[in-house]
Design an enzyme around this catalytic site. Structure first.
Site, short mmCIF file in Angstrom:
data_model
loop_
_atom_site.label_atom_id
_atom_site.label_comp_id
_atom_site.label_asym_id
_atom_site.label_seq_id
_atom_site.Cartn_x
_atom_site.Cartn_y
_atom_site.Cartn_z
CB SER A 187 2.91 9.08 11.72
OG SER A 187 1.58 8.27 11.66
CE LYS A 200 -1.62 3.33 2.25
NZ LYS A 200 -1.83 4.33 1.35
CD GLU A 255 7.46 12.94 13.22
OE1 GLU A 255 6.54 12.51 13.19
OE2 GLU A 255 8.59 12.72 12.69
CD GLU A 280 12.75 1.61 11.94
OE1 GLU A 280 13.06 2.54 12.70
OE2 GLU A 280 13.07 0.32 12.38
CB CYS A 290 12.11 10.31 9.78
SG CYS A 290 13.23 9.63 9.08
#
Ligand code: NAD
Length: 544
Positions: A266, A212, A425, A293, A327
């Site tokens: 995320s 996906k 974040e 991750e 990231c």
């Protein structure tokens, strides 16, 4: 029959082209940008090697010009999701029984195609579709993708040659079986290389995937599928199904043959997926491997022995390249008061010189953020800082989404080390700085360690060895990728294996053999040459 024992030599990282004025690569990328900008393509699903069109479509637009349509894509429905899982399961047997070196040969061929034939295709798609300038696209779509393909083949040869001892009476072997079932891969928008590696690392080890992709990275991801096909990847090994993530995962994660998920995105999405897997545990044949991750709240920490110009340049590059949408992007900094004035002046000068605008205009270093929800989220953090008494915006702070999603590189200075923008974040061009008193170095290191839930990347700047080592110790768990006198971004495959722990994920280190080990389930095979004929042992049956 090929009975060679083949080992790949350790590759070199793909050289980064400069695209300086007058170079051949510059004219080629400009030509390709024009070609892709002036055509609109159709992106189908690819299931079992066949293009599938569902008629339920969406648009791929440019972040820097959101009225401009680059492609129309088809979305998977429940039926296509099931077809993709079946195709992955059907392709599995032939693929896993192929000699591993033949699988690796397809990966290396894809790397060659990308390096020599399709470099500009993938770079241009990443620039237009994901809003990267040419340098950011080159280090991602070309170099990092190529490096993953080549280095992983080398790492795989290391893994397969690792075998247990045999003592002469028996022969012992480890068979590195692929996982039993299929692997579900879910990729983020921000790196073409990550999207490619989430699939190719898994299939290299003999697995098949249902992929996906991110809706905002579809153009480059679709072209990558085509490159793999040209490299000889058999049908059904990777099945490409764009569409709504929650709907796709609700079907895929209920399948008994789910063997693992390879996710980057995320923290919130990984938590959702992990919860769903836990709820479905009784349905599965094996415990699915979860490799995820996620985000970061990456820091730059300066000791007062560091150089303000070096510090300022690392903050500017680390925080604002690709609009802070890495990231690993630096988004909080701790600067000693004695260095602050000089660092601030250098920093303001540097970001004052960075042009902002379309990636098609090479004067711009800063481009647009990915989409409207990202723009609104980032601006809401900036507005929060603007209205707060404990923060001051010293650079940037403005955004405009009329044509593209543009936000100025923004620097916030706060007197509160737990200010929201020091902890959350934001994933945009926003850096928050906390100025600490020089004598509070050790205390502020501990504060840095305890401030955020994440543990992805971080840097220490110091020319004092004792201070540097103290930071390495205190911040041991604050970052899975820790840099000394460098910005916290730009990890290279083979050189800085990448990943973080705490809320940043499972730390399975993409770009190293450690990640590949997650995609095998080893079987130990012992073959005894002279089987025993006795039941008793020498000690038994005799009294004293
Ligand atoms: P995201 O979590 O919004 O989306 C990631 C992918 O998950 C997308 O394909 C999305 O469509 C899909 N998704 C979302 N909800 C889903 C659900 N319920 N079920 C299945 N799929 C779902 O992340 P993003 O905005 O694409 O990427 C940015 C995030 O990724 C940041 O947090 C960033 O730090 C992180 N990231 C981490 C690394 C790393 O190596 N640690 C690398 C790149 C990006």
């Amino acid at each position: 029959m090929n009975n060679a024992i083949y080992n790949f030599r350790e590759p070199k990282n793909e050289p980064v082209l400069t695209y300086a004025k007058g170079t051949d690569e510059r004219s080629k990328i400009l030509e390709e940008l024009d070609r892709q900008y002036n055509s609109s393509i159709e992106i189908p699903l690819i299931i079992g090697g066949k293009e599938v069109r569902t008629g339920k479509t969406g648009k791929v637009v440019m972040p820097s010009d959101h009225h401009h349509v680059l492609a129309t894509y088809h979305m998977a429905g429940e039926n296509e999701i099931k077809m993709a899982v079946n195709a992955a399961l059907e392709a599995k047997n032939a693929w896993m029984n192929l000699a591993w070196m033949e699988r690796a040969a397809i990966m290396i061929r894809a790397a060659e195609l990308l390096s020599k034939k399709h470099r500009y295709l993938l770079n241009a798609a990443t620039m237009l579709g994901q809003g990267k300038n040419i340098y950011q696209a080159e280090i991602d779509a070309a170099c990092e993708t190529i490096d993953y393909l080549r280095f992983n083949s080398f790492f795989a040869s290391m893994i397969y040659s690792e075998q247990p001892l045999s003592d002469g009476q028996a022969i012992n072997r480890l068979e590195y079986r692929p996982l039993e079932g299929f692997v579900f891969t879910i990729s983020p928008f921000n790196f073409t290389a990550i999207a490619s590696n989430l699939n190719t690392s898994v299939v290299l080890m003999g697995n098949t995937t249902v992929w996906k992709p991110s809706t905002t990275a579809l153009l480059s991801n679709y072209y990558f599928m085509k490159i793999l096909k040209e490299a000889g990847l058999p049908d059904g090994v990777i099945n490409f199904i764009p569409g709504p993530g929650p709907m796709i995962s609700s079907v895929v994660l209920k399948h008994p043959d789910l063997a693992g998920i390879h996710f980057t995105g995320s923290n919130a999405t990984l938590n959702t997926l992990w919860r769903q897997i836990s709820e479905n545990l009784e349905l599965y044949k094996s415990y699915p491997r979860i490799v995820g991750e996620t985000g970061g709240k990456d820091f730059i920490f300066a000791h007062n022995s560091s150089n303000p110009v070096e510090l300022a340049s690392s903050i500017a590059r680390g925080a604002f390249e690709y609009q802070g949408q890495k990231c690993s992007a630096a988004s909080r900094a701790y600067i000693p008061r004695s260095l602050w004035e000089d660092t601030k002046n250098e920093l303001l000068k540097m970001i004052g010189e960075a042009g902002m605008g379309s990636e098609r205009d090479f004067r711009n270093i800063i481009n647009a953020v990915i989409d409207e929800p990202a723009f609104d989220r980032i601006m809401s953090y900036i507005e929060f800082a603007r209205s707060s008494d404990s923060a001051q915006i010293i650079a940037g702070g403005k955004g405009d989404k009329t044509q593209g999603y543009f936000i100025e590189p923004t620097i916030i200075v706060t007197t509160d080390p737990h200010f929201r923008t020091m902890e959350d974040e934001i994933f945009g061009p926003v850096m928050t700085i906390y100025v600490y008193e020089d004598e509070k170095y050790s205390e502020t290191l501990r504060l840095c360690d305890e401030t955020s839930a994440y543990g992805l990347t971080g840097s220490i700047f110091s020319n004092d060895k004792y201070a540097m080592i103290e930071a390495c110790r205190t911040l041991r768990y604050a970052a899975g990728n820790f840099y000394i006198n460098d910005k916290p971004t730009g990890a290279m495959v083979g050189q800085q294996p990448f990943g973080g722990a705490r809320a940043s994920g499972t730390n399975d280190k993409a770009g190293s053999h450690l990640n590949l080990l997650r995609w095998v389930s080893p079987r130990t095979i012992k073959e005894t040459f002279l089987p025993t004929t006795d039941f008793k042992y020498p000690f038994a049956g005799i009294q004293k």
